[in-house]
Scaffold this motif. Structure first.
Motif, PDB file in Angstrom:
ATOM      1  N   LEU A 187     -13.754   3.613  -1.814  1.00  0.00           N
ATOM      2  CA  LEU A 187     -12.552   4.235  -1.247  1.00  0.00           C
ATOM      3  C   LEU A 187     -11.586   4.721  -2.327  1.00  0.00           C
ATOM      4  O   LEU A 187     -10.500   5.218  -2.001  1.00  0.00           O
ATOM      5  N   ALA A 188     -11.976   4.605  -3.590  1.00  0.00           N
ATOM      6  CA  ALA A 188     -11.055   4.886  -4.693  1.00  0.00           C
ATOM      7  C   ALA A 188     -10.518   6.319  -4.671  1.00  0.00           C
ATOM      8  O   ALA A 188      -9.383   6.570  -5.100  1.00  0.00           O
ATOM      9  N   ASP A 189     -11.302   7.278  -4.198  1.00  0.00           N
ATOM     10  CA  ASP A 189     -10.864   8.672  -4.197  1.00  0.00           C
ATOM     11  C   ASP A 189     -10.245   9.119  -2.868  1.00  0.00           C
ATOM     12  O   ASP A 189      -9.892  10.302  -2.713  1.00  0.00           O
ATOM     13  N   GLU A 190     -10.133   8.214  -1.925  1.00  0.00           N
ATOM     14  CA  GLU A 190      -9.590   8.563  -0.615  1.00  0.00           C
ATOM     15  C   GLU A 190      -8.064   8.599  -0.641  1.00  0.00           C
ATOM     16  O   GLU A 190      -7.413   7.926  -1.451  1.00  0.00           O
ATOM     17  N   GLY A 191      -7.482   9.354   0.278  1.00  0.00           N
ATOM     18  CA  GLY A 191      -6.053   9.270   0.530  1.00  0.00           C
ATOM     19  C   GLY A 191      -5.786   8.139   1.516  1.00  0.00           C
ATOM     20  O   GLY A 191      -6.514   7.994   2.508  1.00  0.00           O
ATOM     21  N   PHE A 192      -4.769   7.350   1.244  1.00  0.00           N
ATOM     22  CA  PHE A 192      -4.496   6.163   2.056  1.00  0.00           C
ATOM     23  C   PHE A 192      -3.252   6.349   2.917  1.00  0.00           C
ATOM     24  O   PHE A 192      -2.231   6.884   2.449  1.00  0.00           O
ATOM     25  N   VAL A 218      -1.679   6.936  -2.113  1.00  0.00           N
ATOM     26  CA  VAL A 218      -0.999   6.855  -0.823  1.00  0.00           C
ATOM     27  C   VAL A 218      -0.486   8.245  -0.443  1.00  0.00           C
ATOM     28  O   VAL A 218       0.283   8.860  -1.176  1.00  0.00           O
ATOM     29  N   VAL A 219      -0.902   8.714   0.721  1.00  0.00           N
ATOM     30  CA  VAL A 219      -0.472  10.034   1.197  1.00  0.00           C
ATOM     31  C   VAL A 219       0.582   9.929   2.291  1.00  0.00           C
ATOM     32  O   VAL A 219       1.354  10.870   2.499  1.00  0.00           O
ATOM     33  N   ILE A 220       0.605   8.816   3.005  1.00  0.00           N
ATOM     34  CA  ILE A 220       1.604   8.588   4.051  1.00  0.00           C
ATOM     35  C   ILE A 220       2.028   7.125   3.994  1.00  0.00           C
ATOM     36  O   ILE A 220       1.181   6.228   3.924  1.00  0.00           O
ATOM     37  N   GLU A 221       3.342   6.892   4.041  1.00  0.00           N
ATOM     38  CA  GLU A 221       3.893   5.545   4.171  1.00  0.00           C
ATOM     39  C   GLU A 221       4.688   5.479   5.465  1.00  0.00           C
ATOM     40  O   GLU A 221       5.381   6.441   5.822  1.00  0.00           O
ATOM     41  N   THR A 222       4.620   4.361   6.155  1.00  0.00           N
ATOM     42  CA  THR A 222       5.331   4.211   7.421  1.00  0.00           C
ATOM     43  C   THR A 222       5.710   2.755   7.629  1.00  0.00           C
ATOM     44  O   THR A 222       5.175   1.860   6.963  1.00  0.00           O
TER      45      THR A 222
END
Length: 306
Positions: A187-192, A218-222
């Motif tokens: 998952l290292a290259d995925e957006g989280f 991290v692409v989105i934080e909520t």
């Protein structure tokens, strides 16, 4: 001013006679008279006018009687409330819970507890920061908390409830969808899609990725778990969540790394167990988790202070 003096005063006022009041109180009349005189000295006024064969309230006595009766009535109500709490007919338990625990672990516990003790109120406090819960329990603002283990503060009782696996949430059509398992390094290259910094689930994601040798992009934080689910479902990115927090997600892939686990437990102050409602809630929580095979940890943590 002694409580028994109030009782004696009210008895004399009701009977209108020292002799009759002494008899009803199973006291010698001289003893009763001495206590009434002490009470009069305490309030600074004569409470009774002593006539030939009876006593009558003075103006001061009439004014004092209302308050004495009210105080005795409040005391009796207080005793009844204590009896209700001890008998689990009334009471309150303040419980701290992580959001995923509140949604998926506690409903069965609360339903059973309410059926057994309908008069006891359970107040839930949701928070995603486990260390805050420990401090609130230690300070007495919470009675118990279901939170991440291990416990870091001394003097708290603790018991493991769940050791649950971590899973990856992936969007529909993702190459990992349908896989039997995934290693974290894949998952290292995925957006989280992650919870915000400071949340327990974010701390868990960062920790797991660090142990796998990378920092999540991290692409989105909520601050909402439901938004994490929705963003993954819409294809924004992937997420790492414990099994309980991942319930309801469409594409879930187990993480194969052996350390990818979350341990949940219950913490409490030892003194809180002296409260019957708190002790009963702890018993119900442990019994429900012990009886649920899908929640049973592989090796039960020992009860006791950490």
């Amino acid at each position: 001013m002694e409580l028994h003096q109030l009782r004696y005063f009210v008895a004399v006022a009701r009977e209108g006679s020292m002799t009759a009041a002494a008899s009803s109180l199973f006291l010698a009349q001289p003893t009763l008279s001495i206590q009434i005189r002490k009470l009069e000295q305490e309030v600074g006024a004569k409470l009774f006018e002593r006539l030939a064969r009876r006593v009558v309230l003075t103006a001061a006595g009439k004014a004092f009687l209302e308050h004495a009766e009210r105080a005795l009535a409040e005391l009796e109500r207080g005793r009844e409330r204590v009896a209700d709490v001890v008998g689990l007919r009334q009471g309150r338990v303040a419980v701290g819970v992580l959001p995923s625990v509140a949604a998926h672990l506690l409903p069965a516990v609360l339903a059973e507890f309410r059926a057994e003790h309908p008069g006891v109120t359970v107040h839930l406090v949701e928070n995603d920061v486990s260390r805050d819960f420990e401090q609130l329990v230690q300070a007495g603002e919470l009675d118990v908390a279901v939170t991440r283990m291990p416990v870091t503060l001394a003097g708290l009782g603790a018991r493991t409830l769940v050791r649950e696996p971590i899973v990856a949430l992936v969007p529909p059509g993702h190459p990992l969808a349908g896989r039997a398992g995934v290693a974290l390094r894949e998952l290292a290259d995925e957006g989280f899609v992650c919870m915000r910094s400071g949340y327990g689930l974010r701390e868990l994601t960062d920790q797991l990725c660090a142990e796998a040798g990378f920092v999540p992009r991290v692409v989105i934080e909520t601050g909402q778990l439901s938004i994490v689910h929705g963003m993954v479902r819409s294809g924004v990115g992937v997420a790492l969540l414990p099994r309980l927090a991942a319930r309801g997600a469409e594409h879930v892939v187990p993480v194969s790394d052996p350390h990818a686990r979350r341990e949940l437990g219950v913490v409490w102050r030892r003194s809180a167990q002296e409260s019957p409602p708190v002790a009963a809630f702890l018993d119900r929580l442990l019994a429900t988790c012990d009886g649920a095979s899908e929640l049973r940890p592989a090796a039960r943590g020992a009860a006791g202070a950490r």
